[in-house]
Write a protein that holds these residues in place. Structure first.
Motif, PDB file in Angstrom:
ATOM      1  N   GLY A   1      76.902  15.277   9.576  1.00  0.00           N
ATOM      2  CA  GLY A   1      75.727  15.311   8.709  1.00  0.00           C
ATOM      3  C   GLY A   1      75.615  14.123   7.772  1.00  0.00           C
ATOM      4  O   GLY A   1      74.511  13.679   7.447  1.00  0.00           O
ATOM      5  N   ALA A   2      76.744  13.591   7.331  1.00  0.00           N
ATOM      6  CA  ALA A   2      76.705  12.433   6.436  1.00  0.00           C
ATOM      7  C   ALA A   2      76.109  11.224   7.155  1.00  0.00           C
ATOM      8  O   ALA A   2      75.354  10.435   6.560  1.00  0.00           O
ATOM      9  N   ILE A   3      76.432  11.076   8.422  1.00  0.00           N
ATOM     10  CA  ILE A   3      75.874   9.967   9.202  1.00  0.00           C
ATOM     11  C   ILE A   3      74.379  10.157   9.396  1.00  0.00           C
ATOM     12  O   ILE A   3      73.592   9.215   9.262  1.00  0.00           O
ATOM     13  N   MET A   4      73.975  11.394   9.711  1.00  0.00           N
ATOM     14  CA  MET A   4      72.545  11.661   9.907  1.00  0.00           C
ATOM     15  C   MET A   4      71.768  11.408   8.614  1.00  0.00           C
ATOM     16  O   MET A   4      70.680  10.839   8.627  1.00  0.00           O
ATOM     17  N   GLY A   5      72.345  11.841   7.490  1.00  0.00           N
ATOM     18  CA  GLY A   5      71.670  11.606   6.213  1.00  0.00           C
ATOM     19  C   GLY A   5      71.540  10.129   5.908  1.00  0.00           C
ATOM     20  O   GLY A   5      70.497   9.664   5.443  1.00  0.00           O
ATOM     21  N   TYR A   6      72.613   9.378   6.163  1.00  0.00           N
ATOM     22  CA  TYR A   6      72.566   7.940   5.916  1.00  0.00           C
ATOM     23  C   TYR A   6      71.497   7.265   6.776  1.00  0.00           C
ATOM     24  O   TYR A   6      70.716   6.440   6.280  1.00  0.00           O
ATOM     25  N   LEU A   7      71.446   7.619   8.051  1.00  0.00           N
ATOM     26  CA  LEU A   7      70.493   6.963   8.952  1.00  0.00           C
ATOM     27  C   LEU A   7      69.053   7.390   8.682  1.00  0.00           C
ATOM     28  O   LEU A   7      68.122   6.626   8.945  1.00  0.00           O
ATOM     29  N   ASP A   8      68.868   8.595   8.155  1.00  0.00           N
ATOM     30  CA  ASP A   8      67.515   8.984   7.747  1.00  0.00           C
ATOM     31  C   ASP A   8      67.008   8.070   6.635  1.00  0.00           C
ATOM     32  O   ASP A   8      65.818   7.746   6.570  1.00  0.00           O
ATOM     33  N   LEU A   9      67.921   7.673   5.759  1.00  0.00           N
ATOM     34  CA  LEU A   9      67.547   6.786   4.653  1.00  0.00           C
ATOM     35  C   LEU A   9      67.514   5.315   5.071  1.00  0.00           C
ATOM     36  O   LEU A   9      66.772   4.524   4.498  1.00  0.00           O
ATOM     37  N   HIS A  10      68.329   4.968   6.085  1.00  0.00           N
ATOM     38  CA  HIS A  10      68.431   3.563   6.499  1.00  0.00           C
ATOM     39  C   HIS A  10      68.309   3.433   8.022  1.00  0.00           C
ATOM     40  O   HIS A  10      69.249   2.994   8.697  1.00  0.00           O
ATOM     41  N   PRO A  11      67.173   3.832   8.590  1.00  0.00           N
ATOM     42  CA  PRO A  11      67.038   3.805  10.054  1.00  0.00           C
ATOM     43  C   PRO A  11      67.188   2.414  10.657  1.00  0.00           C
ATOM     44  O   PRO A  11      67.578   2.272  11.812  1.00  0.00           O
TER      45      PRO A  11
ATOM     46  N   ALA B   1      91.626   9.112   3.506  1.00  0.00           N
ATOM     47  CA  ALA B   1      90.575   8.288   2.907  1.00  0.00           C
ATOM     48  C   ALA B   1      89.772   7.569   3.998  1.00  0.00           C
ATOM     49  O   ALA B   1      90.349   6.934   4.881  1.00  0.00           O
ATOM     50  N   VAL B   2      88.452   7.673   3.912  1.00  0.00           N
ATOM     51  CA  VAL B   2      87.574   6.943   4.842  1.00  0.00           C
ATOM     52  C   VAL B   2      87.129   5.678   4.114  1.00  0.00           C
ATOM     53  O   VAL B   2      86.108   5.641   3.443  1.00  0.00           O
ATOM     54  N   THR B   3      87.923   4.640   4.242  1.00  0.00           N
ATOM     55  CA  THR B   3      87.685   3.405   3.505  1.00  0.00           C
ATOM     56  C   THR B   3      86.658   2.529   4.220  1.00  0.00           C
ATOM     57  O   THR B   3      86.327   2.748   5.390  1.00  0.00           O
ATOM     58  N   GLU B   4      86.216   1.518   3.504  1.00  0.00           N
ATOM     59  CA  GLU B   4      85.287   0.561   4.099  1.00  0.00           C
ATOM     60  C   GLU B   4      85.898  -0.115   5.318  1.00  0.00           C
ATOM     61  O   GLU B   4      85.209  -0.370   6.314  1.00  0.00           O
ATOM     62  N   GLU B   5      87.196  -0.394   5.261  1.00  0.00           N
ATOM     63  CA  GLU B   5      87.847  -1.058   6.399  1.00  0.00           C
ATOM     64  C   GLU B   5      87.904  -0.148   7.620  1.00  0.00           C
ATOM     65  O   GLU B   5      87.740  -0.615   8.757  1.00  0.00           O
ATOM     66  N   VAL B   6      88.132   1.141   7.405  1.00  0.00           N
ATOM     67  CA  VAL B   6      88.113   2.090   8.520  1.00  0.00           C
ATOM     68  C   VAL B   6      86.720   2.136   9.138  1.00  0.00           C
ATOM     69  O   VAL B   6      86.553   2.109  10.372  1.00  0.00           O
ATOM     70  N   ILE B   7      85.706   2.188   8.290  1.00  0.00           N
ATOM     71  CA  ILE B   7      84.321   2.206   8.778  1.00  0.00           C
ATOM     72  C   ILE B   7      84.009   0.933   9.546  1.00  0.00           C
ATOM     73  O   ILE B   7      83.382   0.968  10.621  1.00  0.00           O
TER      74      ILE B   7
ATOM     75  N   ARG C   1      79.542  -6.064   8.085  1.00  0.00           N
ATOM     76  CA  ARG C   1      80.103  -5.891   6.747  1.00  0.00           C
ATOM     77  C   ARG C   1      79.135  -5.214   5.787  1.00  0.00           C
ATOM     78  O   ARG C   1      79.514  -4.311   5.028  1.00  0.00           O
ATOM     79  N   ASP C   2      77.868  -5.613   5.792  1.00  0.00           N
ATOM     80  CA  ASP C   2      76.900  -5.008   4.866  1.00  0.00           C
ATOM     81  C   ASP C   2      76.723  -3.522   5.143  1.00  0.00           C
ATOM     82  O   ASP C   2      76.655  -2.699   4.217  1.00  0.00           O
ATOM     83  N   VAL C   3      76.643  -3.165   6.424  1.00  0.00           N
ATOM     84  CA  VAL C   3      76.462  -1.762   6.796  1.00  0.00           C
ATOM     85  C   VAL C   3      77.704  -0.952   6.438  1.00  0.00           C
ATOM     86  O   VAL C   3      77.605   0.139   5.860  1.00  0.00           O
ATOM     87  N   ALA C   4      78.875  -1.475   6.747  1.00  0.00           N
ATOM     88  CA  ALA C   4      80.119  -0.759   6.446  1.00  0.00           C
ATOM     89  C   ALA C   4      80.254  -0.501   4.948  1.00  0.00           C
ATOM     90  O   ALA C   4      80.654   0.594   4.522  1.00  0.00           O
ATOM     91  N   GLU C   5      79.927  -1.495   4.146  1.00  0.00           N
ATOM     92  CA  GLU C   5      79.992  -1.351   2.685  1.00  0.00           C
ATOM     93  C   GLU C   5      79.006  -0.285   2.207  1.00  0.00           C
ATOM     94  O   GLU C   5      79.323   0.556   1.354  1.00  0.00           O
ATOM     95  N   ASP C   6      77.811  -0.313   2.785  1.00  0.00           N
ATOM     96  CA  ASP C   6      76.766   0.633   2.409  1.00  0.00           C
ATOM     97  C   ASP C   6      77.149   2.062   2.794  1.00  0.00           C
ATOM     98  O   ASP C   6      76.968   3.008   2.019  1.00  0.00           O
ATOM     99  N   VAL C   7      77.705   2.233   3.993  1.00  0.00           N
ATOM    100  CA  VAL C   7      78.118   3.556   4.455  1.00  0.00           C
ATOM    101  C   VAL C   7      79.257   4.092   3.597  1.00  0.00           C
ATOM    102  O   VAL C   7      79.282   5.281   3.249  1.00  0.00           O
ATOM    103  N   ALA C   8      80.191   3.234   3.211  1.00  0.00           N
ATOM    104  CA  ALA C   8      81.309   3.665   2.366  1.00  0.00           C
ATOM    105  C   ALA C   8      80.798   4.215   1.038  1.00  0.00           C
ATOM    106  O   ALA C   8      81.258   5.265   0.560  1.00  0.00           O
TER     107      ALA C   8
END
Length: 408
Positions: A201-211, A248-254, A261-268
């Motif tokens: 659900g967190a991924i779906m919520g993120y993509l709804d905001l940032h398609p 921990a789901v860190t930016e580096e894991v993402i 890099r911009d997307v990974a930072e934003d998702v984190a």
């Protein structure tokens, strides 16, 4: 076209290619049954739809990634056979059956299905020695001196050259013998699939905001940066278990799954917020009808992003209860009642918090496109769902609200 349109077109093609006349002959002669060639960016779902198509059409499927093959495995190994011509004995080179063709016959024996799909992936990324074999395959439906069995339809897939340095362009002779479909990434279509397979659900919520971040491939002086549908799905599997395990789901894991890099930072940053809101908006209480007044007060002041995140959390929790019932072997009646109450209370909450705004449009739309919720609503009709779906998902009102949602 998007992957959903491609899937339907492949199914249509299979239907007509396999039609027979009264004599049992294929109405489109085998020589006129052009192979289907899907060209599209990596991770968009070209390979994934083949199993769905074979299952839905009730035919066999043999799938190969051709880059794993050598010329010998594709064509067969040479052997010497003696023949007599004009009274003289000669040694003649012949070939054993191709591994790929043999696999089709094995599938026929195993499943008893004499018709099916032979799917060859990464067909335009083969080595220089294998390239002529692939061209012959597309043009004549043969590997070496062995034909693809009658009733087996060829579907091949490859990436455009901008995504893969190994890509070889097909010549006009080959392209004139195939049906080429160009596939494009489409978040709206992927979203239907994502709901059905339970993308987090967190991924779906993120993509709804940032398609726009659903599918990105960019190249600059620092190299290639990309995000694909495959990356989101694979990351979803990890995300469930990392959070369950307390890792921990860190930016580096993402970044390992979404190497932009911009997307990974934003998702984190989004995941940090999502975790915070899970504590502040307890879903068990909301779906049981126990909602403190302070939650409604907070949502009246909340930013748009927070509201969408809450909608996603409600959807995720509700779908979890529905799936618990649909997949249950024990205590089905109890789980059905729990899901029914959750559906009713979800609408009470959504109505009290958002009334008929864009958040409700999103909520009702997601229930409408998700197979499990559609199945449940067919069993247990919900008056509020049908009321809002009639009001919000038809006519100009729907267009007005969705237009406003897109602006936000």
């Amino acid at each position: 076209m998007n992957i959903k349109e491609a899937k339907q077109e492949i199914k249509n093609t299979i239907s007509v290619y396999l039609k027979k006349n009264q004599s049992g002959e294929y109405r489109i002669p085998e020589i006129r049954q052009r192979p289907l060639l899907l060209i599209g960016p990596p991770g968009v779902g070209k390979t994934q739809i083949m199993e769905q198509i074979a299952r839905e059409c009730e035919i066999g499927l043999v799938a190969y990634t051709i880059t794993h093959h050598t010329r010998q495995s594709a064509v067969g190994l040479p052997f010497i056979k003696e023949e007599i011509f004009d009274g003289k004995k000669y040694s003649v080179t012949e070939y054993t059956m191709s591994e790929i063709i043999a696999s089709v016959y094995r599938e026929i024996e195993r499943e008893g299905k004499r018709e099916g799909i032979l799917f060859i992936d990464e067909i335009n990324c083969v080595s220089e020695t294998l390239a002529p074999t692939m061209l012959q395959f597309l043009q004549k439906k043969t590997f070496g001196n062995q034909k693809v069995p009658q009733g087996w339809i060829i579907v091949a897939a490859g990436n455009p050259p901008e995504y893969n340095k190994s890509v070889r362009e097909f010549d006009v002779v080959t392209l004139d013998r195939v049906r080429q479909m160009v596939i494009e990434a489409d978040y709206k279509v992927w979203k239907e699939y994502a709901r059905d397979v339970g993308i987090h659900g967190a991924i779906m919520g993120y993509l709804d905001l940032h398609p726009k971040n659903f599918y990105r491939i960019e190249n600059d002086v620092d190299g290639m940066h990309f995000v694909t549908a495959r990356g989101w799905e694979d990351f979803s599997h990890l995300l469930y278990l990392y959070r369950e395990s307390g890792f921990a789901v860190t930016e580096e894991v993402i970044y390992e799954y979404l190497p932009h890099r911009d997307v990974a930072e934003d998702v984190a940053a989004y995941l940090d917020l999502y975790g915070k809101y899970e504590e502040e908006y307890p879903m068990d209480g909301i779906l049981a009808g126990q909602v403190p007044a302070v939650i409604y007060e907070r949502l009246t002041r909340a930013e748009f992003d927070e509201k969408i995140m809450v909608v996603e959390m409600v959807l995720t929790a509700l779908l979890q209860r529905i799936r618990e019932y649909l997949s249950a072997e024990d205590d089905r009646a109890q789980k059905k009642e729990r899901a029914k109450i959750a559906m009713e209370q979800a609408f009470v909450f959504m109505e009290s918090a958002f009334s008929g705004g864009e958040e409700m449009v999103l909520f009702v739309t997601e229930l409408t496109i998700t197979a499990d919720s559609v199945r449940f609503l067919a069993e247990e009709p919900c008056e509020k769902y049908f009321e809002y779906s009639q009001e919000l998902l038809v006519g100009t009102r729907r267009q007005e609200i969705l237009s406003e949602l897109r602006k936000n």
